[in-house]
Design a protein around this motif. Structure first.
Motif, PDB file in Angstrom:
ATOM      1  N   ASP A   1      38.327  32.684  44.814  1.00  0.00           N
ATOM      2  CA  ASP A   1      39.239  33.000  43.768  1.00  0.00           C
ATOM      3  C   ASP A   1      40.096  33.936  44.197  1.00  0.00           C
ATOM      4  OD1 ASP A   1      36.751  34.692  43.212  1.00  0.00           O
ATOM      5  OD2 ASP A   1      38.331  35.778  42.220  1.00  0.00           O
TER       6      ASP A   1
ATOM      7  N   SER B   1      41.047  37.352  42.422  1.00  0.00           N
ATOM      8  CA  SER B   1      40.931  38.260  41.263  1.00  0.00           C
ATOM      9  C   SER B   1      42.190  39.157  41.711  1.00  0.00           C
ATOM     10  CB  SER B   1      39.602  38.872  41.131  1.00  0.00           C
ATOM     11  OG  SER B   1      38.610  38.247  41.001  1.00  0.00           O
TER      12      SER B   1
ATOM     13  N   CYS C   1      38.133  41.782  45.569  1.00  0.00           N
ATOM     14  CA  CYS C   1      36.793  40.870  46.009  1.00  0.00           C
ATOM     15  C   CYS C   1      37.751  39.490  46.457  1.00  0.00           C
ATOM     16  CB  CYS C   1      35.981  40.641  44.906  1.00  0.00           C
ATOM     17  SG  CYS C   1      36.588  39.806  43.770  1.00  0.00           S
ATOM     18  N   SER C   2      36.704  38.536  46.692  1.00  0.00           N
ATOM     19  CA  SER C   2      37.019  37.026  47.278  1.00  0.00           C
ATOM     20  C   SER C   2      38.475  37.225  48.219  1.00  0.00           C
ATOM     21  CB  SER C   2      37.474  36.361  45.872  1.00  0.00           C
ATOM     22  OG  SER C   2      36.646  36.697  44.821  1.00  0.00           O
TER      23      SER C   2
ATOM     24  N   GLY D   1      32.929  41.134  36.856  1.00  0.00           N
ATOM     25  CA  GLY D   1      31.869  42.131  36.896  1.00  0.00           C
ATOM     26  C   GLY D   1      32.321  43.533  36.426  1.00  0.00           C
TER      27      GLY D   1
ATOM     28  N   VAL E   1      27.925  32.601  45.987  1.00  0.00           N
ATOM     29  CA  VAL E   1      28.257  33.355  45.092  1.00  0.00           C
ATOM     30  C   VAL E   1      27.923  33.032  43.668  1.00  0.00           C
ATOM     31  CG1 VAL E   1      30.302  34.796  43.963  1.00  0.00           C
ATOM     32  CG2 VAL E   1      30.204  34.345  46.427  1.00  0.00           C
TER      33      VAL E   1
ATOM     34  N   TYR F   1      26.362  35.931  37.457  1.00  0.00           N
ATOM     35  CA  TYR F   1      27.410  36.324  36.853  1.00  0.00           C
ATOM     36  C   TYR F   1      27.722  35.265  35.572  1.00  0.00           C
ATOM     37  CZ  TYR F   1      28.399  38.457  41.563  1.00  0.00           C
ATOM     38  OH  TYR F   1      28.110  39.183  42.645  1.00  0.00           O
TER      39      TYR F   1
ATOM     40  N   GLY G   1      31.969  43.939  45.324  1.00  0.00           N
ATOM     41  CA  GLY G   1      32.706  43.323  46.605  1.00  0.00           C
ATOM     42  C   GLY G   1      32.089  43.500  47.905  1.00  0.00           C
TER      43      GLY G   1
HETATM   44  O1  PXL Z   1      32.249  39.539  44.287  1.00  0.00           O
HETATM   45  C1  PXL Z   1      32.112  38.335  43.803  1.00  0.00           C
HETATM   46  C2  PXL Z   1      33.069  37.900  42.643  1.00  0.00           C
HETATM   47  C3  PXL Z   1      34.019  37.011  43.268  1.00  0.00           C
HETATM   48  N1  PXL Z   1      34.882  36.554  42.254  1.00  0.00           N
HETATM   49  C4  PXL Z   1      34.707  36.879  40.931  1.00  0.00           C
HETATM   50  C5  PXL Z   1      33.754  37.666  40.752  1.00  0.00           C
HETATM   51  C6  PXL Z   1      32.782  38.420  41.557  1.00  0.00           C
HETATM   52  C7  PXL Z   1      31.478  39.199  41.040  1.00  0.00           C
HETATM   53  O2  PXL Z   1      31.670  39.401  40.067  1.00  0.00           O
HETATM   54  O3  PXL Z   1      33.417  37.955  39.380  1.00  0.00           O
HETATM   55  C8  PXL Z   1      35.927  36.228  39.945  1.00  0.00           C
END
Ligand code: PXL
Length: 277
Positions: A8, A10, A15-16, A44, A108, A116, A210
């Motif tokens: 994704d 974010s 992260c991602s 998160g 994940v 999650y 992350g």
């Molecule tokens: O880091 C893992 C992760 C990836 N993408 C999204 C998340 C999370 C963990 O909460 O919410 C959207």
């Protein structure tokens, strides 16, 4: 050499894809992306985040890539926007992974013993089928317990890591379980040539958002650079640990992810030279 990262976006929270892109590029490898969802932040710990599932866009993206005759040396999948994207990832692997290519799955789904938001046990079941198509899987302790059907350790119980790695290897993949806290140490347990191996780093108390994504991106980048399984694990665990300690020392809001940027140079020095532990 190109890696396709399926994950994704974010927008905030490191992260991602906002982690995979800089780290894989820094390794000197092309990082192409297939975004699964667009969120204002990760899920998160932030209230009121936006979430747009990008499933509708994926078939036409893939149709275009097919016309271009694209294939990828590595496919690395992470956070998926819904359960049906598991089938999408399987078909991306079938249609776009080069014959010599490797498929890395970060399953994940949860952390700290909990799934999650947006995940459920059907997803866990289906994730097993994705894992059994992977060359390497990178579950954290929570995900490893979910996939192996083991209880998450409670009140300081030790994780039966060797047993879990053995069980996961029955999915016909190489399991690499990250974030196993053992006293002062934080260990990675993995399977190599039918043996369970352990690599330990220093543990930093608490939860770091992350961290799994930093490890997964660095690990895939190291493999793409021709490192062995052991080297890729040492290098990415070392990089993740230094980023975690830098983040802990900064003492900021941990929802905003790891301060991995300043650790990229030392990581690349080790990636480009001899491993110094
Ligand atoms: O880091 C893992 C992760 C990836 N993408 C999204 C998340 C999370 C963990 O909460 O919410 C959207």
């Amino acid at each position: 050499m190109r890696i396709l990262a399926i994950n994704d976006i974010s927008c905030v929270g490191k992260c991602s894809l906002t982690v995979a892109l800089p780290i894989i590029s820094a390794c000197g490898i092309t990082c192409d992306v297939l975004p699964t969802a667009l969120l204002s932040t990760h899920t998160g710990g932030f209230e009121g985040y936006t979430f747009r599932d990008l499933s509708e866009d994926i078939p036409s993206i893939l149709a275009h890539w097919k016309k271009l005759g694209l294939s990828f040396d590595f496919i690395y999948s992470g956070y998926l926007g819904n359960i049906s994207q598991i089938d999408t990832v399987l078909s991306v692997k079938k249609n776009f992974l080069a014959p010599h290519g490797k498929f890395v799955v970060d399953p994940v789904m949860g952390d700290g013993g909990k799934l999650y938001a947006h995940f459920n046990f059907h997803f866990v079941e289906k994730m097993r089928s994705l894992c059994s198509e992977a060359d390497f899987i990178l579950p954290n302790v929570t995900e490893a317990c979910l996939l192996a059907g083991e209880n998450y350790p409670q009140n300081g119980e030790a994780l039966p890591a060797e047993k879990i790695v053995q069980k996961l290897s029955s999915l016909h993949t190489c399991p690499i379980v990250t974030g196993v806290e053992e006293g002062e140490e934080n260990a990675v347990y993995y399977m190599k040539e039918n043996r369970v191996l352990r690599h330990a780093e220093k543990n930093a108390a608490g939860f770091f958002h992350g961290a799994g994504d930093v490890f997964a991106a660095a690990f895939t980048g190291c493999l793409a650079r021709g490192k062995t399984l052991d080297e890729a694990i040492y290098l990415s665990a070392d990089f993740t640990t230094s980023s975690i300690f830098r983040t802990a020392a900064a003492n900021g809001d941990r929802r905003y992810g790891l301060e991995f940027e300043a650790e990229i140079f030392p990581f690349l020095e080790k990636l480009n030279g001899k491993i110094r532990k």
